[in-house]
Every structure is written in C-alpha cells, then in structure tokens.
Design a protein around this motif. Structure first.
Motif, PDB file in Angstrom:
ATOM      1  N   SER A  18       0.826  -1.292   0.028  1.00 24.02           N
ATOM      2  CA  SER A  18      -0.150   0.252   0.012  1.00 24.02           C
ATOM      3  C   SER A  18       0.822   1.194   0.135  1.00 24.02           C
ATOM      4  O   SER A  18       1.701   1.360   0.840  1.00 24.02           O
ATOM      5  N   SER A  19       0.599   2.191  -0.606  1.00 22.77           N
ATOM      6  CA  SER A  19       1.267   3.363  -0.937  1.00 22.77           C
ATOM      7  C   SER A  19       0.319   4.514  -0.205  1.00 22.77           C
ATOM      8  O   SER A  19       0.437   5.854  -0.214  1.00 22.77           O
ATOM      9  N   GLY A  20      -0.993   4.168   0.148  1.00 22.70           N
ATOM     10  CA  GLY A  20      -1.766   5.224   0.869  1.00 22.70           C
ATOM     11  C   GLY A  20      -1.567   5.491   2.340  1.00 22.70           C
ATOM     12  O   GLY A  20      -2.295   6.364   2.835  1.00 22.70           O
ATOM     13  N   LEU A  21      -0.538   4.935   2.643  1.00 25.75           N
ATOM     14  CA  LEU A  21      -0.092   5.432   4.390  1.00 25.75           C
ATOM     15  C   LEU A  21       1.261   5.925   4.315  1.00 25.75           C
ATOM     16  O   LEU A  21       1.982   5.323   5.081  1.00 25.75           O
ATOM     17  N   PRO A  22       1.378   6.794   3.840  1.00 24.19           N
ATOM     18  CA  PRO A  22       2.828   7.256   3.801  1.00 24.19           C
ATOM     19  C   PRO A  22       3.591   7.753   5.012  1.00 24.19           C
ATOM     20  O   PRO A  22       4.811   7.753   5.227  1.00 24.19           O
ATOM     21  N   GLU A  23       2.822   7.919   5.921  1.00 30.56           N
ATOM     22  CA  GLU A  23       3.370   8.595   7.252  1.00 30.56           C
ATOM     23  C   GLU A  23       3.259   7.354   8.406  1.00 30.56           C
ATOM     24  O   GLU A  23       3.585   7.602   9.524  1.00 30.56           O
ATOM     25  N   ALA A  24       2.747   6.079   7.859  1.00 30.74           N
ATOM     26  CA  ALA A  24       2.580   5.155   8.739  1.00 30.74           C
ATOM     27  C   ALA A  24       3.879   4.431   9.120  1.00 30.74           C
ATOM     28  O   ALA A  24       4.968   4.257   8.503  1.00 30.74           O
ATOM     29  N   GLN A  63       6.040   5.490  21.020  1.00 29.12           N
ATOM     30  CA  GLN A  63       4.852   6.056  21.706  1.00 29.12           C
ATOM     31  C   GLN A  63       4.108   6.647  20.510  1.00 29.12           C
ATOM     32  O   GLN A  63       3.718   7.821  20.612  1.00 29.12           O
ATOM     33  N   PRO A  64       3.392   5.659  19.783  1.00 33.74           N
ATOM     34  CA  PRO A  64       2.386   6.285  18.847  1.00 33.74           C
ATOM     35  C   PRO A  64       1.260   6.705  19.281  1.00 33.74           C
ATOM     36  O   PRO A  64       0.756   6.408  20.436  1.00 33.74           O
ATOM     37  N   PRO A  65       0.539   7.961  18.754  1.00 32.21           N
ATOM     38  CA  PRO A  65      -0.631   8.623  19.128  1.00 32.21           C
ATOM     39  C   PRO A  65      -1.735   7.612  18.771  1.00 32.21           C
ATOM     40  O   PRO A  65      -2.800   7.859  19.347  1.00 32.21           O
ATOM     41  N   VAL A  66      -1.473   6.867  17.760  1.00 34.42           N
ATOM     42  CA  VAL A  66      -2.401   6.061  17.122  1.00 34.42           C
ATOM     43  C   VAL A  66      -1.953   4.717  16.761  1.00 34.42           C
ATOM     44  O   VAL A  66      -0.949   4.549  16.478  1.00 34.42           O
ATOM     45  N   LEU A  67      -2.829   3.632  17.346  1.00 39.10           N
ATOM     46  CA  LEU A  67      -2.255   2.415  16.949  1.00 39.10           C
ATOM     47  C   LEU A  67      -3.294   1.366  16.427  1.00 39.10           C
ATOM     48  O   LEU A  67      -4.495   1.446  17.105  1.00 39.10           O
ATOM     49  N   TYR A  68      -2.946   0.860  15.401  1.00 40.33           N
ATOM     50  CA  TYR A  68      -4.279  -0.133  14.599  1.00 40.33           C
ATOM     51  C   TYR A  68      -3.858  -1.397  14.983  1.00 40.33           C
ATOM     52  O   TYR A  68      -2.372  -1.897  14.473  1.00 40.33           O
ATOM     53  N   ILE A  69      -4.439  -2.581  15.455  1.00 42.51           N
ATOM     54  CA  ILE A  69      -4.045  -3.903  15.762  1.00 42.51           C
ATOM     55  C   ILE A  69      -4.630  -4.898  14.811  1.00 42.51           C
ATOM     56  O   ILE A  69      -5.807  -4.696  14.882  1.00 42.51           O
TER      57      ILE A  69
END
Length: 177
Positions: A12-18, A55-61
C-alpha cells in the motif's frame, strides 16, 4: 500486526506517514511474552520495545489469524489478546488511541481446511474482540462488513491466491478505505 499487516506495509502506498510493527505469524502472545520477531526486511525486533520507543498517538492492531486455524484456539487467543491490550494501555498510556481491527474472513476453501477460520467461528471471535475493545477503552474497527460476501467469506476480488491474505490492489485498497 501479522502477515496481513505486513502486506499493508509492502503493497500500500496510501499510508506514507505510517510506521509498521508487522511480523509473519504474529499473535497476541508474541507481544505479551516479549518474543523477538522478524520484520519483512529480515531484521529482528521485539514488538513492545519498538512500540515503547515510538509512543504512537494511534495504534491499529490486526493479528492472530494463524493462531485461530484450529477449533478451540480462540479461548487462548482471546485471553492473550486481553493481556496484550492491558500491556499496551499501560505502556502507551491513555493518550494513545488503540484500534482493535476484526479478524477478516477467509475464502471457503481455507475455512474447509482450517475449521478455526470458519465464518461462524470468526464471527464469534470478532464479537468478543468488539466487547473486549469497548471494555478496555479501545475502538473496534469492523473490517468484516467491507470484506465479506453474502455468505461471510472473503470476497474473491479482495483475496490473494492463498485465500487468507489480501490482493495487492483491491484487498488492501478496501482495507485502507
């Protein structure tokens, strides 16, 4: 995440900041037990050490599909998942928004070979994940609705040839959306 999440990182190139903590075969016990995992680039790391440092501000699991392949594995999976969420909350604090993503459906041939991934089993696991997320102050993200066909199978157009992973275009694009 597990190899499904690795695919998001690779295709995926849709999450460049991830940033990704994704490891083939990862499950909640890996996080809880401090297991060293292999990244897609071949390097190794301990997931909790990486998350603690970032220390991420958001975490997807999203992890654990491999753990659920056999019937009866869901109880242990869910117990570790709860421990993992507690550990993440303790380590990352209330300032981190944690998204618990549902376990996606698989294609029918996979469910026939691996009964722990059958539609009814996964729906039950996902119901418990939703309840757990709510009780632990996390947000539940239901991928099932976007990825399942009318019979509860992974939509063919979203599936990679193995029937578990997602296709580089349609599958990961749907997940991202």
């Amino acid at each position: 995440g597990d190899s499904l999440t690795q695919g998001m990182q690779i295709y995926s190139s849709g999450l460049p900041e991830a940033s990704f903590c994704a490891y083939r075969g990862a499950n909640p016990s890996v996080v809880v037990n401090g297991t060293t995992c292999k990244r897609s680039d071949g390097g190794t790391e301990v997931p909790m050490e990486v998350l603690t440092a970032r220390q991420p501000p958001v975490l997807y699991i999203l992890l654990g599909t491999n753990t659920l392949t056999t019937l009866g594995a869901s109880d242990r999976f869910l117990a570790y998942y709860g421990q993992m969420l507690d550990l993440l909350r303790q380590t990352l604090g209330d300032g981190c928004t944690i998204y618990v993503q549902s376990i996606p459906p698989v294609r029918p041939t996979v469910a026939a070979e691996k009964p722990g991934l059958a539609t009814d089993v996964l729906r039950g696991v996902n119901e418990q994940l939703a309840q757990m997320a709510a009780s632990k102050g996390c947000v539940y993200l239901d991928l099932w609705e976007a990825m399942a066909d009318g019979e509860g199978n992974l939509k063919e157009m979203l599936a990679a040839p193995d029937g578990v992973h997602l296709s580089a275009g349609n599958g990961y694009g749907t997940w991202l959306t």
